[in-house]
Design a protein around this motif. Structure first.
Motif, PDB file in Angstrom:
ATOM      1  N   ALA A 153       0.829  -1.215   0.000  1.00  0.00           N
ATOM      2  CA  ALA A 153       0.000   0.000   0.000  1.00  0.00           C
ATOM      3  C   ALA A 153       0.862   1.263   0.000  1.00  0.00           C
ATOM      4  O   ALA A 153       0.536   2.249  -0.673  1.00  0.00           O
ATOM      5  N   HIS A 154       1.963   1.234   0.738  1.00  0.00           N
ATOM      6  CA  HIS A 154       2.830   2.424   0.766  1.00  0.00           C
ATOM      7  C   HIS A 154       3.491   2.663  -0.590  1.00  0.00           C
ATOM      8  O   HIS A 154       3.710   3.815  -0.975  1.00  0.00           O
ATOM      9  N   GLY A 155       3.777   1.591  -1.293  1.00  0.00           N
ATOM     10  CA  GLY A 155       4.338   1.739  -2.637  1.00  0.00           C
ATOM     11  C   GLY A 155       3.332   2.389  -3.578  1.00  0.00           C
ATOM     12  O   GLY A 155       3.675   3.270  -4.374  1.00  0.00           O
ATOM     13  N   TYR A 156       2.091   1.961  -3.473  1.00  0.00           N
ATOM     14  CA  TYR A 156       1.020   2.537  -4.308  1.00  0.00           C
ATOM     15  C   TYR A 156       0.822   4.013  -3.982  1.00  0.00           C
ATOM     16  O   TYR A 156       0.737   4.858  -4.885  1.00  0.00           O
ATOM     17  N   LEU A 157       0.798   4.333  -2.685  1.00  0.00           N
ATOM     18  CA  LEU A 157       0.650   5.724  -2.256  1.00  0.00           C
ATOM     19  C   LEU A 157       1.789   6.575  -2.819  1.00  0.00           C
ATOM     20  O   LEU A 157       1.560   7.688  -3.320  1.00  0.00           O
ATOM     21  N   ALA A 158       2.996   6.047  -2.747  1.00  0.00           N
ATOM     22  CA  ALA A 158       4.153   6.799  -3.269  1.00  0.00           C
ATOM     23  C   ALA A 158       4.010   7.030  -4.771  1.00  0.00           C
ATOM     24  O   ALA A 158       4.335   8.114  -5.281  1.00  0.00           O
ATOM     25  N   LEU A 159       3.495   6.017  -5.494  1.00  0.00           N
ATOM     26  CA  LEU A 159       3.284   6.211  -6.937  1.00  0.00           C
ATOM     27  C   LEU A 159       2.263   7.314  -7.201  1.00  0.00           C
ATOM     28  O   LEU A 159       2.480   8.175  -8.063  1.00  0.00           O
ATOM     29  N   LEU A 160       1.166   7.304  -6.463  1.00  0.00           N
ATOM     30  CA  LEU A 160       0.141   8.342  -6.674  1.00  0.00           C
ATOM     31  C   LEU A 160       0.751   9.728  -6.444  1.00  0.00           C
ATOM     32  O   LEU A 160       0.493  10.667  -7.206  1.00  0.00           O
ATOM     33  N   ARG A 161       1.575   9.841  -5.434  1.00  0.00           N
ATOM     34  CA  ARG A 161       2.209  11.140  -5.152  1.00  0.00           C
ATOM     35  C   ARG A 161       3.188  11.519  -6.265  1.00  0.00           C
ATOM     36  O   ARG A 161       3.285  12.696  -6.644  1.00  0.00           O
ATOM     37  N   ARG A 162       3.882  10.538  -6.790  1.00  0.00           N
ATOM     38  CA  ARG A 162       4.778  10.816  -7.920  1.00  0.00           C
ATOM     39  C   ARG A 162       3.980  11.272  -9.138  1.00  0.00           C
ATOM     40  O   ARG A 162       4.418  12.156  -9.875  1.00  0.00           O
ATOM     41  N   LEU A 163       2.813  10.644  -9.345  1.00  0.00           N
ATOM     42  CA  LEU A 163       2.004  11.016 -10.524  1.00  0.00           C
ATOM     43  C   LEU A 163       1.536  12.462 -10.435  1.00  0.00           C
ATOM     44  O   LEU A 163       1.375  13.139 -11.452  1.00  0.00           O
ATOM     45  N   ARG A 164       1.333  12.930  -9.229  1.00  0.00           N
ATOM     46  CA  ARG A 164       0.991  14.341  -9.020  1.00  0.00           C
ATOM     47  C   ARG A 164       2.188  15.261  -9.244  1.00  0.00           C
ATOM     48  O   ARG A 164       2.077  16.312  -9.854  1.00  0.00           O
ATOM     49  N   ALA A 165       3.334  14.846  -8.684  1.00  0.00           N
ATOM     50  CA  ALA A 165       4.488  15.751  -8.622  1.00  0.00           C
ATOM     51  C   ALA A 165       5.328  15.732  -9.894  1.00  0.00           C
ATOM     52  O   ALA A 165       5.906  16.746 -10.278  1.00  0.00           O
ATOM     53  N   GLU A 166       5.414  14.572 -10.537  1.00  0.00           N
ATOM     54  CA  GLU A 166       6.385  14.409 -11.628  1.00  0.00           C
ATOM     55  C   GLU A 166       5.662  14.420 -12.974  1.00  0.00           C
ATOM     56  O   GLU A 166       5.293  13.382 -13.500  1.00  0.00           O
ATOM     57  N   THR A 167       5.477  15.627 -13.492  1.00  0.00           N
ATOM     58  CA  THR A 167       4.746  15.746 -14.756  1.00  0.00           C
ATOM     59  C   THR A 167       5.650  16.230 -15.883  1.00  0.00           C
ATOM     60  O   THR A 167       5.173  16.526 -16.970  1.00  0.00           O
ATOM     61  N   ASP A 168       6.958  16.298 -15.627  1.00  0.00           N
ATOM     62  CA  ASP A 168       7.873  16.752 -16.684  1.00  0.00           C
ATOM     63  C   ASP A 168       8.651  15.587 -17.311  1.00  0.00           C
ATOM     64  O   ASP A 168       9.514  15.787 -18.141  1.00  0.00           O
ATOM     65  N   HIS A 169       8.379  14.359 -16.863  1.00  0.00           N
ATOM     66  CA  HIS A 169       9.002  13.183 -17.477  1.00  0.00           C
ATOM     67  C   HIS A 169       8.069  11.980 -17.312  1.00  0.00           C
ATOM     68  O   HIS A 169       7.110  12.040 -16.532  1.00  0.00           O
ATOM     69  N   ASP A 170       8.348  10.919 -18.064  1.00  0.00           N
ATOM     70  CA  ASP A 170       7.546   9.699 -17.925  1.00  0.00           C
ATOM     71  C   ASP A 170       7.699   9.125 -16.519  1.00  0.00           C
ATOM     72  O   ASP A 170       8.797   9.131 -15.954  1.00  0.00           O
ATOM     73  N   VAL A 171       6.594   8.620 -15.985  1.00  0.00           N
ATOM     74  CA  VAL A 171       6.640   7.814 -14.761  1.00  0.00           C
ATOM     75  C   VAL A 171       6.226   6.399 -15.183  1.00  0.00           C
ATOM     76  O   VAL A 171       5.269   6.235 -15.945  1.00  0.00           O
ATOM     77  N   LEU A 172       6.945   5.403 -14.716  1.00  0.00           N
ATOM     78  CA  LEU A 172       6.645   4.015 -15.074  1.00  0.00           C
ATOM     79  C   LEU A 172       5.987   3.317 -13.883  1.00  0.00           C
ATOM     80  O   LEU A 172       6.515   3.369 -12.776  1.00  0.00           O
TER      81      LEU A 172
END
Ligand SMILES: Nc1ncnc2c1ncn2[C@@H]1O[C@H](COP(=O)(O)OP(=O)(O)OP(=O)(O)O)[C@@H](O)[C@H]1O
Ligand SMILES: [Mg+2]
Length: 209
Positions: A84-103
């Motif tokens: 669950a913490h990994g998923y939460l971290a991904l959601l936060r990355r999807l918000r923050a990291e919009t200048d490059h691809d997120v995998l």
């Protein structure tokens, strides 16, 4: 409430704040049609000029090797079998990291294993349609997951059809009919009860596709 209505709602969220990526969550009991609806919704949004992508919570299933270490292999799909913490971290990355691809990781149904870096969320993706069983769960850290999402919609399907779809899917992926039925009764159903108990926390209840 059909696919076009849902796409219009998600598109409106994206239009309301053009600088911000929108995260819409689909939740529902096992077999309710979340993955199918998420795929269709992302496609429909993209077709109407709002580039969108599906990101499954299922990518955060623990791999069998980690389930084995924890004695959880027979309970795959229960809340404690997800990172669950990994998923939460991904959601936060999807918000923050919009200048490059997120995998993001996917879930490979033939292997029944997560597969790292399977799904590309590109800078142009305006809406992420994420979906899974526990987006509305009350245990930590799931309430933090809920807070990352702009909206959460509950995918509704009567228990009879939902269970028969699950049995069919297990059979298609190699289980005997008896084993499939037993898995649905013993493993999927307790998880379904847990998910259904949180239905009233959703922003909207939508029919299964
Ligand atoms: N309209 C439909 N009619 C019949 N079967 C369907 C329909 N929509 C989806 N299915 C099938 O039902 C099964 C469950 O659908 P889906 O995988 O979308 O649900 P899910 O909520 O993502 O399930 P899970 O929680 O296990 O990931 C799949 O095998 C899918 O192919
Ligand atoms: Mg699914």
């Amino acid at each position: 409430m059909d696919l076009d209505d849902l796409a219009a709602r998600a598109a409106a969220l994206a239009e309301a704040d053009p600088a911000r990526r929108v995260l819409v969550g689909l939740v529902g009991a096992p077999g309710s049609g979340k993955s199918t609806l998420a795929r269709r919704l992302a496609n429909r949004l993209s077709a109407r000029g709002v580039p969108s992508v599906r990101v499954p919570m299922d990518g955060f299933h623990l791999a069998d090797v980690a389930l084995l270490e924890r004695g959880l292999l027979a309970r795959k799909g229960a809340v404690e079998t997800f990172d669950a913490h990994g998923y939460l971290a991904l959601l936060r990355r999807l918000r923050a990291e919009t200048d490059h691809d997120v995998l993001a990781p996917g879930f490979e149904r033939d292997l029944e294993q997560p597969l790292a870096a399977s799904i590309t969320i590109a800078p142009e993706h305006r809406v992420v349609v994420t979906e899974g069983n526990y987006l509305l769960d009350a245990d930590e850290p799931w309430p933090d997951v809920r807070r990352e999402l702009d909206a959460v919609w509950f995918v509704d399907l009567d228990d009879g059809r939902r269970r028969s779809r699950l049995v069919m899917r297990h059979v298609k992926h190699g289980k005997s009919r008896e084993d499939a039925q037993a898995w649905v009764d013993d493993v999927d159903e307790p998880n379904a009860r847990r998910v259904l108990a949180r239905r009233d926390q959703a922003d909207l209840v939508v029919p299964s596709p």
